[in-house]
Design a protein around this motif. Sequence first.
Motif, PDB file in Angstrom:
ATOM      1  N   HIS A  53       0.842  -1.194   0.000  1.00 34.76           N
ATOM      2  CA  HIS A  53       0.000   0.000   0.000  1.00 34.76           C
ATOM      3  C   HIS A  53       0.877   1.245   0.000  1.00 34.76           C
ATOM      4  N   PRO A  54       0.327   2.390  -0.402  1.00 31.99           N
ATOM      5  CA  PRO A  54       1.103   3.633  -0.337  1.00 31.99           C
ATOM      6  C   PRO A  54       1.580   3.901   1.083  1.00 31.99           C
ATOM      7  N   GLU A  55       2.830   4.298   1.213  1.00 30.66           N
ATOM      8  CA  GLU A  55       3.402   4.531   2.536  1.00 30.66           C
ATOM      9  C   GLU A  55       2.661   5.606   3.309  1.00 30.66           C
ATOM     10  N   HIS A  56       2.657   5.438   4.637  1.00 26.06           N
ATOM     11  CA  HIS A  56       2.063   6.423   5.529  1.00 26.06           C
ATOM     12  C   HIS A  56       0.564   6.641   5.274  1.00 26.06           C
ATOM     13  N   THR A  57      -0.128   5.634   4.828  1.00 29.85           N
ATOM     14  CA  THR A  57      -1.581   5.742   4.656  1.00 29.85           C
ATOM     15  C   THR A  57      -2.256   4.804   5.647  1.00 29.85           C
ATOM     16  N   LEU A  58      -3.509   5.099   5.960  1.00 31.53           N
ATOM     17  CA  LEU A  58      -4.235   4.229   6.883  1.00 31.53           C
ATOM     18  C   LEU A  58      -4.321   2.813   6.346  1.00 31.53           C
ATOM     19  N   SER A  62      -4.084  18.198   2.580  1.00 30.90           N
ATOM     20  CA  SER A  62      -5.261  17.329   2.516  1.00 30.90           C
ATOM     21  C   SER A  62      -5.918  17.327   1.146  1.00 30.90           C
ATOM     22  N   ALA A  63      -5.650  18.350   0.355  1.00 34.11           N
ATOM     23  CA  ALA A  63      -6.226  18.424  -0.990  1.00 34.11           C
ATOM     24  C   ALA A  63      -5.476  17.549  -1.990  1.00 34.11           C
ATOM     25  N   LEU A  64      -4.336  16.995  -1.579  1.00 36.66           N
ATOM     26  CA  LEU A  64      -3.521  16.182  -2.479  1.00 36.66           C
ATOM     27  C   LEU A  64      -3.864  14.701  -2.354  1.00 36.66           C
ATOM     28  N   ALA A  66      -6.007   8.414  -1.322  1.00 37.70           N
ATOM     29  CA  ALA A  66      -5.479   8.449   0.042  1.00 37.70           C
ATOM     30  C   ALA A  66      -5.057   9.870   0.398  1.00 37.70           C
ATOM     31  N   ARG A  67      -5.368  10.283   1.613  1.00 37.90           N
ATOM     32  CA  ARG A  67      -5.052  11.634   2.070  1.00 37.90           C
ATOM     33  C   ARG A  67      -3.890  11.623   3.045  1.00 37.90           C
TER      34      ARG A  67
END
Length: 257
Positions: free
Chosen positions: A26-31, A84-86, A99-100
Amino acid sequence: MNRQSMLPATARAVRVVAHRGASHEHPEHTLAAYRQAIADGADALECDVRLTADHKLVCVHDRRVERTSDGRGVVSEMTYAELSALDFGAWKGAGHAGARVLLFEDLLREALAAPRPVGLAVETKHPTRAGGRLEAELVRMLGEYGLADGSTGRVEVMSFSRNALVRTHRLAPGLPTVFLIEHRVRPVRPPYATHAGPGIDLVRRDPGLVARLKAKGLSVRVWTVDEPQDVELCVRLGVDTIITNRPKQVREQLEAR
């Protein structure tokens, strides 16, 4: 020396820490990455923290956002609303889009809500324009959850910066600290460090480093260990903690031994 420390590595439990979550999948640093790591049996979750322009503690490794998001800019110069918009997931593939940016507090809550005790290994990123405010905000946040005195054993703070470790100790003397090592071969114990964190490249080049660090009273966490042969090397050398992007595979390999 206690009896456990004299047992061969194969007889001792090696901790598995998920590097930025289960970040191979999964993308790093995501929930999603952290939830997967918890499901995969990780003992703890590793994260990098930075301060935004409006002093929010966020989990982002790089100084800039280009590598891990669809935006541009420096984390410390952007507000939490701007971050947060990215999209911090699309870079990993279409299936991960949306993912935010992750607030450290949200990760902290996720770890505390896990169905079993799950720790946090928090790296404060330096150099940064935030300077000592980074450690101050981290300790303040941990204090809100009763974790700043280190009594629960759930949190440790890591850094390549000696000054950051000294600041952490002054703010929260009970918190364990990890001195991260990338290039230095001669082990020098910085003030207040309780653990050492050499990179796997360094350990491959100089396997005796682990024993020398342990001789200085430091337990050893090695990053980032993804290959089976590197897991075997770490176990053979008596490493205490393996930090990996693949917590499930490493856990299965350790259990198979």
